[in-house]
Write a protein that holds these residues in place. Structure first.
Motif, PDB file in Angstrom:
ATOM      1  N   GLU A   1      -5.977  -1.514   3.515  1.00 55.22           N
ATOM      2  CA  GLU A   1      -6.042  -0.607   2.696  1.00 55.22           C
ATOM      3  C   GLU A   1      -5.865   0.654   3.322  1.00 55.22           C
ATOM      4  O   GLU A   1      -6.456   1.081   4.291  1.00 55.22           O
ATOM      5  CB  GLU A   1      -7.099  -0.691   1.951  1.00 55.22           C
ATOM      6  CG  GLU A   1      -7.099  -1.654   0.995  1.00 55.22           C
ATOM      7  CD  GLU A   1      -8.303  -1.779   0.003  1.00 55.22           C
ATOM      8  OE1 GLU A   1      -8.449  -2.701  -0.970  1.00 55.22           O
ATOM      9  OE2 GLU A   1      -9.133  -0.825   0.227  1.00 55.22           O
ATOM     10  N   MET A   2      -4.906   1.554   2.930  1.00 57.73           N
ATOM     11  CA  MET A   2      -4.801   3.019   3.043  1.00 57.73           C
ATOM     12  C   MET A   2      -6.082   3.749   2.833  1.00 57.73           C
ATOM     13  O   MET A   2      -6.634   3.567   1.647  1.00 57.73           O
ATOM     14  CB  MET A   2      -3.579   3.689   2.350  1.00 57.73           C
ATOM     15  CG  MET A   2      -3.302   5.044   2.861  1.00 57.73           C
ATOM     16  SD  MET A   2      -1.752   5.582   1.845  1.00 57.73           S
ATOM     17  CE  MET A   2      -0.559   4.760   2.317  1.00 57.73           C
TER      18      MET A   2
ATOM     19  N   ARG B   1      -1.306   8.972  -5.604  1.00 62.73           N
ATOM     20  CA  ARG B   1      -0.633   8.149  -6.166  1.00 62.73           C
ATOM     21  C   ARG B   1       1.011   8.612  -6.438  1.00 62.73           C
ATOM     22  O   ARG B   1       1.099   9.629  -6.728  1.00 62.73           O
ATOM     23  CB  ARG B   1      -1.229   7.849  -7.485  1.00 62.73           C
ATOM     24  CG  ARG B   1      -2.628   6.672  -7.400  1.00 62.73           C
ATOM     25  CD  ARG B   1      -2.462   5.766  -8.316  1.00 62.73           C
ATOM     26  NE  ARG B   1      -3.534   4.674  -8.263  1.00 62.73           N
ATOM     27  CZ  ARG B   1      -3.399   3.250  -7.788  1.00 62.73           C
ATOM     28  NH1 ARG B   1      -2.422   2.932  -7.634  1.00 62.73           N
ATOM     29  NH2 ARG B   1      -4.225   3.000  -7.582  1.00 62.73           N
TER      30      ARG B   1
ATOM     31  N   GLN C   1       0.984  -1.059   0.089  1.00 66.73           N
ATOM     32  CA  GLN C   1       0.037   0.059  -0.118  1.00 66.73           C
ATOM     33  C   GLN C   1       0.875   1.427  -0.079  1.00 66.73           C
ATOM     34  O   GLN C   1       0.562   2.338  -0.628  1.00 66.73           O
ATOM     35  CB  GLN C   1      -0.945  -0.070   1.263  1.00 66.73           C
ATOM     36  CG  GLN C   1      -2.029  -0.810   1.068  1.00 66.73           C
ATOM     37  CD  GLN C   1      -3.060  -0.391   0.260  1.00 66.73           C
ATOM     38  OE1 GLN C   1      -3.627   0.578   0.344  1.00 66.73           O
ATOM     39  NE2 GLN C   1      -3.462  -0.937  -0.910  1.00 66.73           N
TER      40      GLN C   1
ATOM     41  N   THR D   1      -8.753   6.535   1.495  1.00 65.07           N
ATOM     42  CA  THR D   1      -8.843   7.279   0.132  1.00 65.07           C
ATOM     43  C   THR D   1      -8.349   8.646   0.475  1.00 65.07           C
ATOM     44  O   THR D   1      -7.702   9.093  -0.294  1.00 65.07           O
ATOM     45  CB  THR D   1     -10.360   7.167  -0.215  1.00 65.07           C
ATOM     46  OG1 THR D   1     -10.802   5.777  -0.474  1.00 65.07           O
ATOM     47  CG2 THR D   1     -10.010   7.703  -1.677  1.00 65.07           C
TER      48      THR D   1
ATOM     49  N   ARG E   1      -4.664   8.964   0.104  1.00 65.61           N
ATOM     50  CA  ARG E   1      -3.849   8.395  -0.979  1.00 65.61           C
ATOM     51  C   ARG E   1      -3.523   9.239  -1.962  1.00 65.61           C
ATOM     52  O   ARG E   1      -4.072  10.002  -2.549  1.00 65.61           O
ATOM     53  CB  ARG E   1      -4.754   7.326  -1.541  1.00 65.61           C
ATOM     54  CG  ARG E   1      -5.167   6.222  -0.862  1.00 65.61           C
ATOM     55  CD  ARG E   1      -6.156   5.283  -1.718  1.00 65.61           C
ATOM     56  NE  ARG E   1      -6.479   4.228  -1.042  1.00 65.61           N
ATOM     57  CZ  ARG E   1      -7.059   3.299  -1.335  1.00 65.61           C
ATOM     58  NH1 ARG E   1      -7.654   3.230  -2.505  1.00 65.61           N
ATOM     59  NH2 ARG E   1      -7.659   2.338  -0.464  1.00 65.61           N
TER      60      ARG E   1
ATOM     61  N   TYR F   1       1.352   4.643  -2.788  1.00 60.63           N
ATOM     62  CA  TYR F   1       0.919   5.861  -2.454  1.00 60.63           C
ATOM     63  C   TYR F   1       2.223   6.658  -1.913  1.00 60.63           C
ATOM     64  O   TYR F   1       3.290   5.829  -1.501  1.00 60.63           O
ATOM     65  CB  TYR F   1      -0.137   6.048  -1.520  1.00 60.63           C
ATOM     66  CG  TYR F   1      -1.421   5.220  -2.209  1.00 60.63           C
ATOM     67  CD1 TYR F   1      -2.105   5.732  -3.341  1.00 60.63           C
ATOM     68  CD2 TYR F   1      -1.773   3.991  -1.806  1.00 60.63           C
ATOM     69  CE1 TYR F   1      -3.254   5.009  -3.750  1.00 60.63           C
ATOM     70  CE2 TYR F   1      -2.723   3.179  -2.381  1.00 60.63           C
ATOM     71  CZ  TYR F   1      -3.531   3.921  -3.457  1.00 60.63           C
ATOM     72  OH  TYR F   1      -4.507   2.984  -4.061  1.00 60.63           O
TER      73      TYR F   1
END
Length: 106
Positions: free
Chosen positions: A94-95, A102, A18, A97, A100, A22
């Motif tokens: 999961e990180m 990218r 993850q 949103t 995040r 990111y």
């Protein structure tokens, strides 16, 4: 003497993945340190299992293992708190949103 693990090796790998996707790399740095501490601890255990005539040899490896175990516990607690603070999905690891961004792929 054994380590008490809050995170499995697979969970640490997912966190690392993850963070690689990111730009937030803080959790991966903690995760990598946990993995390295586990390796150091295992190494010390192996050294303690080897025959030796030196009491000092055993004391050195025992001390390193003890401090590594304490540090491992602190780093796992730190990672646990970071994941909570950032709001990670704990089932999927999961990180969130909202944080995040990218990594730019060239």
């Amino acid at each position: 003497m054994d380590l008490d693990n809050k995170f499995t090796a697979l969970q640490l790998a997912i966190i690392n993945e993850q963070a690689a996707l990111y730009t937030c790399a803080c959790p991966v740095h903690i995760s990598m340190q946990i993995t390295n501490l586990r390796k150091l601890f295992d190494y010390q255990k192996a050294c303690m299992e080897m025959p030796t005539e030196s009491d000092v040899h055993m004391q050195v490896h025992q001390r390193i293992a003890e401090v590594t175990k304490q540090t491992h516990q602190l780093m796992e607690q730190c990672l646990d708190e970071i994941l909570d603070l950032e709001g990670w999905d704990r089932t999927k690891l999961e990180m969130p949103t909202g944080i995040r961004t990218r990594v730019v792929q060239n």
